[in-house]
Design a protein around this motif. Structure first.
Motif, mmCIF file in Angstrom:
data_model
loop_
_atom_site.group_PDB
_atom_site.id
_atom_site.type_symbol
_atom_site.label_atom_id
_atom_site.label_comp_id
_atom_site.label_asym_id
_atom_site.label_seq_id
_atom_site.Cartn_x
_atom_site.Cartn_y
_atom_site.Cartn_z
ATOM 1 N N GLN A 111 33.476 32.208 41.111
ATOM 2 C CA GLN A 111 33.485 31.240 39.906
ATOM 3 C C GLN A 111 31.967 31.639 39.172
ATOM 4 O O GLN A 111 31.009 31.955 39.835
ATOM 5 C CB GLN A 111 33.465 30.002 40.332
ATOM 6 N N PRO A 112 32.118 31.181 38.131
ATOM 7 C CA PRO A 112 30.714 31.270 37.319
ATOM 8 C C PRO A 112 29.499 30.577 38.152
ATOM 9 O O PRO A 112 29.647 29.362 38.703
ATOM 10 C CB PRO A 112 31.046 30.659 35.923
ATOM 11 N N THR A 155 31.797 40.357 34.517
ATOM 12 C CA THR A 155 33.158 40.810 34.784
ATOM 13 C C THR A 155 33.298 42.295 34.480
ATOM 14 O O THR A 155 33.204 42.717 33.305
ATOM 15 C CB THR A 155 34.508 40.034 34.119
ATOM 16 N N THR A 174 34.968 40.274 39.260
ATOM 17 C CA THR A 174 35.521 39.196 38.281
ATOM 18 C C THR A 174 34.839 37.902 38.313
ATOM 19 O O THR A 174 35.062 37.125 39.581
ATOM 20 C CB THR A 174 37.163 38.988 38.430
ATOM 21 N N PRO A 207 30.689 34.926 33.292
ATOM 22 C CA PRO A 207 32.068 35.685 33.071
ATOM 23 C C PRO A 207 32.029 37.205 32.405
ATOM 24 O O PRO A 207 32.682 37.958 32.747
ATOM 25 C CB PRO A 207 32.934 34.808 32.003
ATOM 26 N N GLU A 208 30.823 37.246 31.666
ATOM 27 C CA GLU A 208 30.483 38.376 31.120
ATOM 28 C C GLU A 208 30.078 39.377 31.901
ATOM 29 O O GLU A 208 29.795 40.621 31.375
ATOM 30 C CB GLU A 208 29.398 38.185 29.912
ATOM 31 N N LEU A 229 36.595 38.165 43.347
ATOM 32 C CA LEU A 229 36.767 37.178 42.370
ATOM 33 C C LEU A 229 35.709 36.135 42.808
ATOM 34 O O LEU A 229 35.566 35.485 44.107
ATOM 35 C CB LEU A 229 38.194 36.373 42.394
ATOM 36 N N SER A 242 35.373 34.214 36.910
ATOM 37 C CA SER A 242 36.283 33.330 36.304
ATOM 38 C C SER A 242 36.385 32.140 37.284
ATOM 39 O O SER A 242 36.554 32.055 38.346
ATOM 40 C CB SER A 242 37.687 34.094 36.106
ATOM 41 N N SER A 243 36.819 31.001 36.414
ATOM 42 C CA SER A 243 36.959 29.667 36.990
ATOM 43 C C SER A 243 38.511 29.680 37.196
ATOM 44 O O SER A 243 39.061 28.708 37.826
ATOM 45 C CB SER A 243 36.342 28.694 36.115
#
Length: 116
Positions: free
Chosen positions: A13-14, A91, A113, A88-89, A11, A115-116
């Motif tokens: 962050q953007p 992911t 993944t 995000p895209e 995971l 995501s924020s």
């Protein structure tokens, strides 16, 4: 029997970065091109990047050009995918692939993944 094992997903962050690794065994990596693919939920698997056997030629999907870099270390039997400026895209489950004796071989995949 060719084997490929992906690792390095997670995971993030953007805007962040990850480096994926594809460890290979059961064949001589030096002689084979390797591709990184990804598959997002509900979408078809797509080629993200590929590298020639000697590493002198690479290709990228338009969506990742300038952000992702594929490389290989044949001494370590490993291919890498450096992913920067993640979105995000991006992911998806990421897979590495090769074709030995005409047969495709896939790893089990690693989840990325963003995501924020």
């Amino acid at each position: 029997q060719p084997q490929l094992v992906e690792s390095g997903g997670g995971l993030v962050q953007p805007g962040g970065s990850l480096r994926l690794s594809c460890a290979t065994s059961g064949f001589t990596l030096d002689y084979y091109a390797i591709g990184w693919y990804r598959q997002a939920p509900g979408k078809e698997r797509e080629l993200v990047a590929a590298i020639s056997s000697a590493g002198g030629s690479t290709t990228y999907a338009d969506s990742v050009k300038g952000r992702f870099t594929i490389s290989r270390d044949n001494r370590k039997n490993t291919v890498y995918l450096q992913m920067n400026s993640l979105k995000p895209e991006d992911t998806a489950v990421y897979y590495c692939n090769t074709r030995v004796s005409g047969r495709p071989s896939w790893g089990q995949g690693t989840q990325v993944t963003v995501s924020s």
